[in-house]
Design a protein around this motif. Structure first.
Motif, mmCIF file in Angstrom:
data_model
loop_
_atom_site.group_PDB
_atom_site.id
_atom_site.type_symbol
_atom_site.label_atom_id
_atom_site.label_comp_id
_atom_site.label_asym_id
_atom_site.label_seq_id
_atom_site.Cartn_x
_atom_site.Cartn_y
_atom_site.Cartn_z
ATOM 1 N N GLU A 91 0.833 -1.199 0.000
ATOM 2 C CA GLU A 91 0.000 0.000 0.000
ATOM 3 C C GLU A 91 0.872 1.254 0.000
ATOM 4 O OE1 GLU A 91 -3.081 2.177 3.064
ATOM 5 O OE2 GLU A 91 -3.003 -0.006 3.045
ATOM 6 N N ASP A 104 -10.629 -1.603 14.518
ATOM 7 C CA ASP A 104 -10.335 -0.169 14.538
ATOM 8 C C ASP A 104 -8.827 0.020 14.660
ATOM 9 O OD1 ASP A 104 -10.615 2.557 14.591
ATOM 10 O OD2 ASP A 104 -11.343 2.664 16.658
ATOM 11 N N TYR A 105 -8.119 -0.416 13.639
ATOM 12 C CA TYR A 105 -6.655 -0.398 13.650
ATOM 13 C C TYR A 105 -6.144 1.029 13.496
ATOM 14 C CZ TYR A 105 -1.860 -1.463 12.200
ATOM 15 O OH TYR A 105 -0.497 -1.518 12.098
ATOM 16 N N LYS A 106 -5.278 1.443 14.427
ATOM 17 C CA LYS A 106 -4.774 2.816 14.452
ATOM 18 C C LYS A 106 -3.406 2.965 13.796
ATOM 19 C CE LYS A 106 -8.265 4.306 16.929
ATOM 20 N NZ LYS A 106 -9.309 5.194 16.343
ATOM 21 N N GLY A 107 -2.874 1.873 13.252
ATOM 22 C CA GLY A 107 -1.583 1.959 12.581
ATOM 23 C C GLY A 107 -0.405 1.634 13.462
ATOM 24 N N GLU A 123 -15.316 6.618 9.140
ATOM 25 C CA GLU A 123 -14.396 5.769 8.388
ATOM 26 C C GLU A 123 -13.475 5.032 9.352
ATOM 27 O OE1 GLU A 123 -10.851 6.453 5.172
ATOM 28 O OE2 GLU A 123 -12.777 7.421 4.758
ATOM 29 N N TYR A 124 -13.319 3.735 9.122
ATOM 30 C CA TYR A 124 -12.494 2.907 9.995
ATOM 31 C C TYR A 124 -11.461 2.141 9.172
ATOM 32 C CZ TYR A 124 -15.926 3.705 13.701
ATOM 33 O OH TYR A 124 -16.744 4.286 14.636
ATOM 34 N N GLN A 125 -10.325 1.881 9.807
ATOM 35 C CA GLN A 125 -9.285 1.058 9.212
ATOM 36 C C GLN A 125 -9.291 -0.288 9.938
ATOM 37 O OE1 GLN A 125 -5.166 2.360 7.518
ATOM 38 N NE2 GLN A 125 -4.867 2.053 9.688
ATOM 39 N N MET A 144 -7.595 -4.144 10.311
ATOM 40 C CA MET A 144 -6.436 -4.978 9.998
ATOM 41 C C MET A 144 -6.780 -6.437 10.263
ATOM 42 S SD MET A 144 -2.470 -4.707 11.182
ATOM 43 C CE MET A 144 -1.224 -5.777 10.464
ATOM 44 N N VAL A 198 -4.785 -4.785 5.320
ATOM 45 C CA VAL A 198 -5.460 -3.623 5.896
ATOM 46 C C VAL A 198 -6.572 -3.173 4.956
ATOM 47 C CG1 VAL A 198 -5.200 -1.226 6.607
ATOM 48 C CG2 VAL A 198 -3.426 -2.880 7.167
ATOM 49 N N ARG A 235 -10.159 -0.485 4.494
ATOM 50 C CA ARG A 235 -10.816 0.738 4.964
ATOM 51 C C ARG A 235 -12.299 0.659 4.638
ATOM 52 N NH1 ARG A 235 -5.735 2.539 3.502
ATOM 53 N NH2 ARG A 235 -4.674 3.805 5.088
ATOM 54 N N ARG A 295 -16.339 2.603 5.402
ATOM 55 C CA ARG A 295 -17.109 3.736 5.920
ATOM 56 C C ARG A 295 -18.485 3.218 6.316
ATOM 57 N NH1 ARG A 295 -17.143 9.123 6.084
ATOM 58 N NH2 ARG A 295 -15.170 9.270 4.934
#
Length: 318
Positions: free
Chosen positions: A157, A260-263, A294-296, A298, A312, A314, A316
């Protein structure tokens, strides 16, 4: 502490007694057994109940899994230049000079060789991508012995956003290379060029890391994920069991989701894994979000050989 944690008994007992613990092991498969046993600890026996019939009933406390690299390659540390040259020949790539992270070139693809005794990290991938972009390389291969748990999809990505077509290539195990080098001292890298180019390249195969496809469905504030495809690169291990596999997804031993992956840290908020009583995983998972936006997401998948693949996504939700 148990530095040969094997069947995980020490860690499981420590967890039930509320003690802190550290476990180590060389085998990826053993580490995966450890993870599953701890995640399934609520179904095990209660240590404080004499009859042994009562279940423990509590989930494991949050724990982290760290990959600290492959000890088998440590003896190459003092010969890094020779090691890089050897790996480039093995991969049939030409060496490049004047670059910090680009070690070679194969056709129109830049080549980076990952570290000897540590997994390839996202920081390393980012440096390779930046150097590719600065020098007009639009394609690159990163070769690695091991991979940090977030690298697979995150790396592609990142590279895609920077206009680089990136492939992650698995370096064959030391044992595979050794078995093809009978009669030569691998430690000294004293292998004639013609042997590497004409003979060794026929037996030592490089392949991309696993492919994971996930279908996403969003209805209002509910998200459904379904693993629709999972493919492992061809290896000797896979060849041994291939005839018994009807659906490639059967090669999944465990998968988990951080909705809800924050990175940064992966939070195991949902999981499905094989156990003796139920040797199958669920290929579908659902989650309902309380707030729109919007959520990420993983997804972490571990195959039956103990290798991780991450993706990963994404979404909405309304």
């Amino acid at each position: 502490d148990d530095f040969f944690c094997g069947s995980v008994t020490t860690l499981a007992v420590a967890e039930k007694l509320g003690r802190r613990w550290i476990g180590c092991y060389l085998s990826k498969f053993a580490i995966q057994v450890t993870r599953k046993r701890l995640l399934d600890i609520h179904n095990s026996k209660d240590l404080l109940e004499e009859s042994g019939k009562k279940k423990y009933g509590k989930p494991a406390r949050p724990f982290e899994l760290w990959n600290i690299g492959n000890y088998e390659t440590v003896y190459w540390q003092e010969r890094e230049d020779e090691y890089l040259a050897f790996m480039l020949k093995l991969y049939q790539a030409q060496p490049l000079t004047g670059f910090r992270y680009l070690h070679g070139r194969k056709g129109d693809r830049a080549v980076h060789i990952g570290p000897l005794n540590a997994p390839v990290t996202m920081e390393e991938v980012e440096k390779v991508v930046i150097e590719c972009r600065a020098n007009n390389f639009t394609k690159a291969d990163i070769l690695g012995w091991e991979w940090s748990y977030e690298v697979n999809e995150l790396a592609k990505e990142l590279a895609g956003r920077n206009g680089v077509d990136l492939r992650l290539i698995q370096i064959p195990s030391v044992n595979e290379i050794k078995s093809a080098l009978v009669g030569f001292d691998l430690r000294l890298l004293k292998v004639p060029d013609q042997v590497v180019e004409k003979e060794l390249s026929q037996y030592v195969k490089f392949s991309e890391v696993a492919y994971l496809e996930i279908k996403t469905e969003v209805k209002g504030n509910e998200v459904t994920l379904k693993i629709s495809d999972f493919q492992l690169p061809p290896t000797a291990e896979l060849a041994e069991i291939a005839s018994k596999v009807r659906d490639s997804r059967e090669l999944i031993d465990y998968w988990a989701i951080d909705w809800d992956y924050k990175g940064d840290t992966f939070h195991n908020q949902w999981q499905s894994f094989k156990v003796k009583k139920n040797p199958r995983v669920d290929y579908e998972a659902r989650h309902r979000y309380e707030d729109s936006g919007e959520y990420q997401i993983m997804v972490k998948v571990v195959d039956v050989f103990g290798n991780d693949t991450n993706k990963v996504l994404r979404v909405r939700v309304k």
